[in-house]
Design a protein around this motif. Structure first.
Motif, PDB file in Angstrom:
ATOM      1  N   ASP A  38      70.609  -7.748  12.496  1.00 14.87           N
ATOM      2  CA  ASP A  38      69.874  -8.800  13.208  1.00 14.87           C
ATOM      3  C   ASP A  38      68.542  -8.272  13.736  1.00 14.87           C
ATOM      4  N   CYS A  39      68.570  -7.070  14.262  1.00 16.02           N
ATOM      5  CA  CYS A  39      67.336  -6.461  14.776  1.00 16.02           C
ATOM      6  C   CYS A  39      66.348  -6.213  13.637  1.00 16.02           C
ATOM      7  N   ALA A  40      66.837  -5.662  12.540  1.00 17.25           N
ATOM      8  CA  ALA A  40      65.968  -5.389  11.391  1.00 17.25           C
ATOM      9  C   ALA A  40      65.361  -6.680  10.869  1.00 17.25           C
ATOM     10  N   HIS A  41      66.160  -7.737  10.823  1.00 18.63           N
ATOM     11  CA  HIS A  41      65.685  -9.031  10.343  1.00 18.63           C
ATOM     12  C   HIS A  41      64.594  -9.596  11.253  1.00 18.63           C
ATOM     13  N   ASN A  42      64.702  -9.312  12.532  1.00 13.87           N
ATOM     14  CA  ASN A  42      63.710  -9.787  13.504  1.00 13.87           C
ATOM     15  C   ASN A  42      62.567  -8.797  13.711  1.00 13.87           C
ATOM     16  N   GLY A  43      62.583  -7.676  12.996  1.00 12.50           N
ATOM     17  CA  GLY A  43      61.490  -6.719  13.048  1.00 12.50           C
ATOM     18  C   GLY A  43      61.473  -5.799  14.244  1.00 12.50           C
ATOM     19  N   VAL A  44      62.632  -5.569  14.844  1.00 10.77           N
ATOM     20  CA  VAL A  44      62.701  -4.645  15.981  1.00 10.77           C
ATOM     21  C   VAL A  44      63.752  -3.578  15.718  1.00 10.77           C
ATOM     22  N   THR A  45      63.645  -2.475  16.450  1.00 10.67           N
ATOM     23  CA  THR A  45      64.644  -1.427  16.347  1.00 10.67           C
ATOM     24  C   THR A  45      65.598  -1.560  17.516  1.00 10.67           C
ATOM     25  N   CYS A  46      66.838  -1.768  17.229  1.00  6.20           N
ATOM     26  CA  CYS A  46      67.854  -1.799  18.261  1.00  6.20           C
ATOM     27  C   CYS A  46      69.191  -1.507  17.594  1.00  6.20           C
ATOM     28  N   PRO A  47      70.057  -0.925  18.258  1.00  8.00           N
ATOM     29  CA  PRO A  47      70.081  -0.609  19.680  1.00  8.00           C
ATOM     30  C   PRO A  47      69.048   0.462  20.037  1.00  8.00           C
ATOM     31  N   VAL A  48      68.790   0.622  21.331  1.00  8.81           N
ATOM     32  CA  VAL A  48      67.789   1.593  21.755  1.00  8.81           C
ATOM     33  C   VAL A  48      68.375   2.994  21.891  1.00  8.81           C
ATOM     34  N   GLU A  49      69.706   3.086  21.999  1.00  8.37           N
ATOM     35  CA  GLU A  49      70.403   4.374  22.006  1.00  8.37           C
ATOM     36  C   GLU A  49      71.833   4.157  21.531  1.00  8.37           C
ATOM     37  N   LYS A  50      72.531   5.250  21.260  1.00  9.51           N
ATOM     38  CA  LYS A  50      73.863   5.153  20.665  1.00  9.51           C
ATOM     39  C   LYS A  50      74.902   4.477  21.567  1.00  9.51           C
ATOM     40  N   LEU A  51      74.703   4.484  22.877  1.00  3.22           N
ATOM     41  CA  LEU A  51      75.664   3.862  23.797  1.00  3.22           C
ATOM     42  C   LEU A  51      75.255   2.455  24.223  1.00  3.22           C
ATOM     43  N   ASP A  52      74.241   1.908  23.590  1.00  4.39           N
ATOM     44  CA  ASP A  52      73.754   0.564  23.904  1.00  4.39           C
ATOM     45  C   ASP A  52      74.852  -0.454  23.582  1.00  4.39           C
ATOM     46  N   PRO A  53      75.236  -1.300  24.554  1.00  2.00           N
ATOM     47  CA  PRO A  53      76.269  -2.319  24.300  1.00  2.00           C
ATOM     48  C   PRO A  53      75.882  -3.306  23.202  1.00  2.00           C
ATOM     49  N   HIS A  54      74.612  -3.367  22.864  1.00  4.46           N
ATOM     50  CA  HIS A  54      74.138  -4.268  21.810  1.00  4.46           C
ATOM     51  C   HIS A  54      74.817  -3.957  20.471  1.00  4.46           C
ATOM     52  N   ILE A  55      75.285  -2.730  20.285  1.00  2.00           N
ATOM     53  CA  ILE A  55      75.951  -2.334  19.035  1.00  2.00           C
ATOM     54  C   ILE A  55      77.134  -3.252  18.735  1.00  2.00           C
ATOM     55  N   ALA A  56      77.871  -3.617  19.777  1.00  2.00           N
ATOM     56  CA  ALA A  56      79.053  -4.466  19.586  1.00  2.00           C
ATOM     57  C   ALA A  56      78.687  -5.846  19.052  1.00  2.00           C
ATOM     58  N   LEU A  57      77.466  -6.304  19.306  1.00  5.86           N
ATOM     59  CA  LEU A  57      77.051  -7.636  18.880  1.00  5.86           C
ATOM     60  C   LEU A  57      76.564  -7.688  17.435  1.00  5.86           C
ATOM     61  N   GLU A  58      76.226  -6.536  16.874  1.00  9.43           N
ATOM     62  CA  GLU A  58      75.736  -6.496  15.497  1.00  9.43           C
ATOM     63  C   GLU A  58      76.902  -6.637  14.528  1.00  9.43           C
ATOM     64  N   SER A  59      76.779  -7.572  13.606  1.00 15.22           N
ATOM     65  CA  SER A  59      77.842  -7.770  12.623  1.00 15.22           C
ATOM     66  C   SER A  59      77.789  -6.721  11.515  1.00 15.22           C
ATOM     67  N   ASP A  60      76.593  -6.186  11.247  1.00 18.43           N
ATOM     68  CA  ASP A  60      76.445  -5.171  10.201  1.00 18.43           C
ATOM     69  C   ASP A  60      75.209  -4.334  10.496  1.00 18.43           C
ATOM     70  N   PHE A  61      75.104  -3.232   9.792  1.00 21.94           N
ATOM     71  CA  PHE A  61      73.985  -2.318   9.956  1.00 21.94           C
ATOM     72  C   PHE A  61      73.363  -2.052   8.599  1.00 21.94           C
ATOM     73  N   VAL A  62      72.054  -1.800   8.604  1.00 21.74           N
ATOM     74  CA  VAL A  62      71.299  -1.632   7.364  1.00 21.74           C
ATOM     75  C   VAL A  62      70.528  -0.319   7.401  1.00 21.74           C
ATOM     76  N   LEU A  63      70.029   0.073   6.239  1.00 25.38           N
ATOM     77  CA  LEU A  63      69.190   1.264   6.122  1.00 25.38           C
ATOM     78  C   LEU A  63      67.734   0.827   6.161  1.00 25.38           C
ATOM     79  N   MET A  64      67.006   1.264   7.183  1.00 23.61           N
ATOM     80  CA  MET A  64      65.576   0.975   7.291  1.00 23.61           C
ATOM     81  C   MET A  64      64.829   1.980   6.417  1.00 23.61           C
ATOM     82  N   VAL A  65      64.114   1.487   5.413  1.00 25.01           N
ATOM     83  CA  VAL A  65      63.457   2.381   4.455  1.00 25.01           C
ATOM     84  C   VAL A  65      61.940   2.326   4.534  1.00 25.01           C
ATOM     85  N   GLY A  66      61.414   1.485   5.366  1.00 23.28           N
ATOM     86  CA  GLY A  66      59.963   1.376   5.506  1.00 23.28           C
ATOM     87  C   GLY A  66      59.644   0.442   6.647  1.00 23.28           C
TER      88      GLY A  66
END
Length: 144
Positions: A38-66
Motif C-alpha cells: 500500500d505504501c509503495a503504491h502511494n509512493g511512500v516508504t513505510c513502515p518507518v522502522e521494523k517495530l512500526d505497528p503499520h506492518i500489521a496493516l499491510e496485506s503484502d510486501f513488495v521489492l522496491m527496485v527504483g
C-alpha cells in the motif's frame, strides 16, 4: 533430393522453435528494499522502522527496485517478506513479461557487507518434501 528437403524442413522447424521460446525465461537479479505494498503504491516508504505497528496493516510486501518502481513476489510468503522489511535485499528469479512480478528462486539479505541467502525455492521444496512426503528432514537421515 528428398533428403535435402527433409533437412531443410528440420532446420526450419528448429529455427521456428527457437524463435517461439520466450526470451524472458531466464533468471535476473534485482536489488532493492522490501516495502509495504500500500505504501509503495502511494509512493511512500513505510513502515518507518521494523517495530512500526503499520506492518500489521499491510496485506503484502513488495521489492522496491527504483524510484516508485516495485515488483510483487507472489511465491514468497508474507512471513519471509515481513521479516526483512526495510532491509537491502537481492532477489533472483524470472520477471513476468507483462506484470510487475517476479517468481523468486533465491532471496538474499545484505548482512555485514555481503548478501546472504535466507530463502530459496530449492530449499523450500526440500523442506516441504521432508515434512509432508517422506518425513526425512536431512539428507541421509533414515526413516524408522
Amino acid at each position: 533430393m528428398k533428403f535435402r528437403s527433409l533437412t531443410g524442413i528440420k532446420m526450419a522447424l528448429a529455427t521456428a522453435a527457437m524463435v517461439a521460446v520466450p526470451m524472458w525465461v531466464h533468471a535476473e537479479t534485482f536489488t532493492g528494499t522490501v516495502n509495504g505494498h500500500d505504501c509503495a503504491h502511494n509512493g511512500v516508504t513505510c513502515p518507518v522502522e521494523k517495530l512500526d505497528p503499520h506492518i500489521a496493516l499491510e496485506s503484502d510486501f513488495v521489492l522496491m527496485v527504483g524510484e516508485g518502481d516495485y515488483l510483487f513476489m507472489p511465491n514468497l510468503s508474507r512471513d519471509i517478506k515481513v521479516r526483512y522489511v526495510l532491509d537491502n535485499v537481492q532477489v533472483k528469479g524470472e520477471k513476468h513479461p507483462r506484470f510487475n512480478a517476479i517468481q523468486v528462486d533465491e532471496f538474499r539479505v545484505k548482512k555485514g557487507g555481503k548478501f546472504v541467502t535466507v530463502w530459496s525455492r530449492k530449499q523450500a521444496a526440500f523442506e516441504y518434501e521432508a515434512l509432508y512426503r517422506d518425513g526425512l528432514a536431512f539428507p541421509g537421515q533414515k526413516a524408522y
